[in-house]
Design an enzyme around this catalytic site. Structure first.
Site, PDB file in Angstrom:
ATOM      1  N   LYS A   1      56.516 -69.622 -58.412  1.00  0.00           N
ATOM      2  CA  LYS A   1      56.854 -71.036 -58.562  1.00  0.00           C
ATOM      3  C   LYS A   1      58.358 -71.285 -58.686  1.00  0.00           C
ATOM      4  O   LYS A   1      58.794 -72.119 -59.476  1.00  0.00           O
ATOM      5  CB  LYS A   1      56.120 -71.655 -59.763  1.00  0.00           C
TER       6      LYS A   1
ATOM      7  N   LYS B   1      49.384 -84.546 -54.946  1.00  0.00           N
ATOM      8  CA  LYS B   1      50.473 -84.738 -55.914  1.00  0.00           C
ATOM      9  C   LYS B   1      51.407 -83.521 -55.922  1.00  0.00           C
ATOM     10  O   LYS B   1      50.982 -82.404 -55.647  1.00  0.00           O
ATOM     11  CB  LYS B   1      49.926 -84.992 -57.319  1.00  0.00           C
TER      12      LYS B   1
ATOM     13  N   LYS C   1      44.350 -80.076 -62.395  1.00  0.00           N
ATOM     14  CA  LYS C   1      45.120 -79.168 -61.544  1.00  0.00           C
ATOM     15  C   LYS C   1      46.485 -78.890 -62.168  1.00  0.00           C
ATOM     16  O   LYS C   1      46.980 -79.652 -62.994  1.00  0.00           O
ATOM     17  CB  LYS C   1      45.300 -79.783 -60.147  1.00  0.00           C
ATOM     18  N   ASP C   2      47.097 -77.778 -61.715  1.00  0.00           N
ATOM     19  CA  ASP C   2      48.402 -77.376 -62.222  1.00  0.00           C
ATOM     20  C   ASP C   2      49.427 -78.491 -62.064  1.00  0.00           C
ATOM     21  O   ASP C   2      49.368 -79.284 -61.121  1.00  0.00           O
ATOM     22  CB  ASP C   2      48.922 -76.151 -61.461  1.00  0.00           C
ATOM     23  N   ARG C   3      50.393 -78.503 -62.974  1.00  0.00           N
ATOM     24  CA  ARG C   3      51.502 -79.451 -62.841  1.00  0.00           C
ATOM     25  C   ARG C   3      52.530 -78.932 -61.841  1.00  0.00           C
ATOM     26  O   ARG C   3      52.802 -79.594 -60.837  1.00  0.00           O
ATOM     27  CB  ARG C   3      52.189 -79.693 -64.194  1.00  0.00           C
TER      28      ARG C   3
END
Length: 757
Positions: free
Chosen positions: A72, A268, A297-299
């Protein structure tokens, strides 16, 4: 396909939904693509320390060489797409396109274009009616007010609402009957004072409906007030309206469209699911509970998931795209039912790991490094595909703050509610110090985290309640709700400053459950490591396996899911545990069954602690009692998990010990030069590319560099992985098995956020 509702601009390596100012701010708080990272050795130690603290310590194939890579570094390096119950991977296809039904576009009259779902804002103080003071019906004849209530009914209302609000309710009811042709939205609504106790709110809803013969509708607001409005009238009969919506009119009846629930796809970037839904709810003037989804869901990722909402027209929702930041919605479809937690098979992950290094690469040129990397990665992927990985709960289950969510959960289960609140309101002295620095001094801590620390420091030092709440960023709703409740005043005196349960009750139920679920997750992780240490991949006597579908029988528990899709065991009709013999969720294997070869390690489950589950009848079962009875385990008894407060009374659940990718994992190793080089296209980029092709008749050419003045970097290796996992399975745990200890380098700024350093 119609051109998506996005601006046409020169091709870029990724589409930025943020403004330049947002990107600048993101860079300062660690959300940007080029934030200053912690030193590699420090980050590696921190990651390993966090894993061990969360009970994550074992590997299925520890001898297989791993590799290192940065996870990430850009949030566009982590793509998550839901897998629908049909098995199809969900992708955003269109934005703002009209809904199709039977091959025809919706035809909408201008006056019927959207169902009026808005309700007037609830007045913030009790007794104030938002309606106009007109007491004459359309025929010009003054209407008689309602006959007086019985003394018994009036007494009941006063006990619930108090004298002032009761008087306002009676006056509001008289106005409804005096003006029968006025619409609910024209009459407005009134609101009660805050009613903290859930049972009292239930009593309030029932009393208003019974006493006033369903002529008024009641709904619970986010601050636990009761909003009272006129009920919907059809054919001169009163009827309830769900979520404040009125019936669709004319030929656009809901069934003709396909159903009362509008399903849509939410795309998103670098945002929480709830953050996006909260914005939509605010724009529609909805309670956030009117939206449903299968899982959060993941940020720090780009994610695609289905959402449903009740009685909203697609064009009304699609129009919100122009105001959405870092998100888009599309692919609308009407259905007869809404979504629920667990309504998905899992998620597909496409993960880019940057700056990767493999054993044996020292002294090799880039071509040789690439060949070496492909050889080692091929072996590692094959073993994960064949053997799977221990199905640990990932670190995100325990929060990103110095005080873990499981620690709050431990305090709750110990029934130390004051201690739980102190942990929730905890903050880092380092962040406070950064917040108190002179303006303009450089810091890597986000403004939200700094303001949170300042607000909590003000609260500790008895600052004015409204000043504290004004300083607290909106996203920290748990902290705000607790402070608001504890700081309530009457005649200058705080009346709730020690009402710990009342304060915790103001937090959304899902968040309260998150704390105790995190404690369950910690116990499960530690027990899973112990199970692997004792028996490895061998099936042994006393191991638990799930039992068929008997739980669906009459009187048996109903299957529900938590926020991560794990099964929650619910009590039976008689509130009994699994010992009554009428049903079973899981059962221990007999010696001959374990040795028969019928069962494999993928069949074995471990329990999440609770009063309605069984524990393994072998050394693992004994370990639950040992660990939970220790200081780290909270000195709790696994066989006594009932609590007076039902919201923290754990019934338990089961989770598979081993997880495995659902389909063959795909992988690639690539050479790149720039950190800004996007190696995998997002769904929005694909739509944008297709729209340009449709407009220009040719494929747009990708530019070499979309950042003016960027200097080319040295060549590096990136690994791109695609895998499908079950809904409650963590991709980070699959990566951990693949890359081994210290392999995953999380890209974070110095003070990455939240309560900790």
């Amino acid at each position: 396909m119609e051109t998506p509702d996005i601006a046409v601009e020169p091709p870029a390596k990724r589409i930025r939904l943020s403004t330049p100012e947002q990107l600048k701010n993101d860079s300062s708080n660690g959300a940007g693509q080029n934030s200053k990272a912690k030193p590699q050795e420090e980050e590696e130690d921190t990651q390993l320390e966090k894993e061990l603290k969360a009970g994550i310590n074992a590997y299925i194939n520890p001898a297989t060489p791993g590799f290192s890579g940065t996870l990430k570094q850009r949030y566009t390096d982590f793509l998550v797409n839901e897998i629908l119950p049909s098995g199809k991977v969900l992708h955003l296809q269109t934005i703002g396109a009209p809904v199709q039904k039977n091959g025809k576009k919706e035809e909408v009259k201008k006056e019927e274009k959207a169902v009026r779902v808005e309700s007037k804002p609830v007045e913030q103080h009790a007794g104030k009616v938002a309606a106009k003071e007109d007491s004459v019906a359309k025929n010009g004849t003054p209407q008689k007010p309602v006959s007086k209530l019985s003394e018994e009914d009036r007494t009941e209302l006063v006990e619930i609402f108090g004298e002032d609000v009761t008087a306002s309710i009676i006056q509001f009811h008289e106005k409804i009957l005096a003006e029968p042709d006025r619409k609910a939205k024209e009459l407005g609504s009134i609101a009660s004072n805050t009613i903290e106790d859930k049972d009292d709110r239930t009593k309030a809803h029932r009393a208003v409906r019974r006493i006033f013969n369903s002529t008024m509708e009641t709904t619970t607001g986010d601050n636990n007030t009761i909003a009272i409005s006129k009920a919907f009238v059809q054919n001169n009969k009163w009827g309830r309206v769900t979520a404040g919506a009125e019936r669709a009119k004319g030929k656009l009846g809901w069934q003709e469209l396909g159903g009362e629930y509008l399903h849509f796809t939410l795309y998103k970037e670098n945002k929480d699911t709830m953050e996006s839904i909260h914005f939509l709810a605010t724009q529609l003037r909805f309670n956030i509970k009117n939206f449903q989804f299968a899982g959060t869901k993941d940020r720090r990722a780009v994610t695609v998931q289905r959402i449903s909402t009740y009685r909203v027209h697609a064009d009304k929702l699609a129009a919100l795209n122009r105001n959405l930041r870092n998100a888009k919605i599309g692919d609308f479809k009407y259905e007869n039912t809404g979504l629920a937690l667990g309504d998905l098979l899992g998620n597909e992950f496409c993960i880019t790991l940057r700056d990767c290094h493999f054993p044996g690469e020292d002294g090799l040129d880039m071509e040789a490094r690439l060949a070496n990397a492909k050889q080692l990665l091929s072996r590692a992927v094959s073993e994960v595909q064949e053997s799977g990985f221990i199905n640990y709960y990932g670190l995100q289950r325990f929060g990103s703050f110095s005080t873990g969510t499981h620690e709050v959960g431990t305090k709750l289960l110990q029934e130390d509610l004051e201690g739980a609140i102190k942990l929730i309101l905890d903050y880092s002295p380092e962040i406070l110090a950064a917040a108190q620095r002179p303006d303009g001094e450089v810091t890597n801590i986000s403004s939200d985290d700094r303001n949170r620390a300042l607000a909590l420091h003000m609260w500790e030092n008895k600052a004015d309640l409204q000043d504290v709440l004004a300083k607290m960023p909106r996203k920290f709703s748990a902290e705000s709700n607790i402070i608001r409740h504890l700081g309530r005043e009457k005649k200058g005196l705080r009346i709730s400053e020690k009402d710990w349960q009342g304060a915790l009750s103001t937090i959304q139920r899902n968040m309260r459950l998150m704390y105790v679920h995190a404690y369950q997750s910690l116990v499960w992780n530690v027990a899973a490591g112990k199970r692997w240490e004792l028996y490895g991949g061998k099936v042994v006597e006393g191991d638990l396996v799930l039992v068929g579908d008997k739980e669906e029988a009459d009187g048996a528990p109903r299957e529900e899911f938590d926020e991560d899709g794990d099964v929650i065991i619910q009590p039976g009709v008689d509130d009994s545990a699994a010992t009554d013999g009428d049903f079973a969720r899981a059962r221990p294997l007999r010696k001959e069954e374990a040795e028969s070869g019928k069962y494999v390690i993928e069949d074995i489950v471990l329990p999440l602690p609770g009063w309605d589950i069984k524990y393994p009848s072998n050394e693992v079962g004994a370990f639950y009692k040992e660990f939970m009875g220790s200081e780290r385990g909270g000195r709790l008894d696994p066989h006594n998990m009932r609590r007076k407060w039902k919201d923290i009374s754990l019934s338990g659940g089961y989770r598979k010990l081993i997880a495995r990718p659902g389909t063959a994992m795909e992988w690639d190793v690539r050479v790149y030069r720039s950190v800004n080089e996007q190696l995998v296209k997002t769904d929005l980029e694909r739509i944008y590319k297709a729209s340009l092709k449709a407009k220009n008749g040719e494929e747009p050419k990708a530019e070499e560099n979309d950042d003016e003045g960027e200097v080319a970097e040295e060549e590096k290796l990136a690994v791109v992985l695609k895998m499908q996992l079950g809904s409650s399975t963590y991709a980070t745990m699959a990566l951990r098995e693949l890359m081994k200890a210290g392999g995953v380098k999380s890209y974070k700024a110095d003070f990455g956020g939240g309560r900790g350093g």
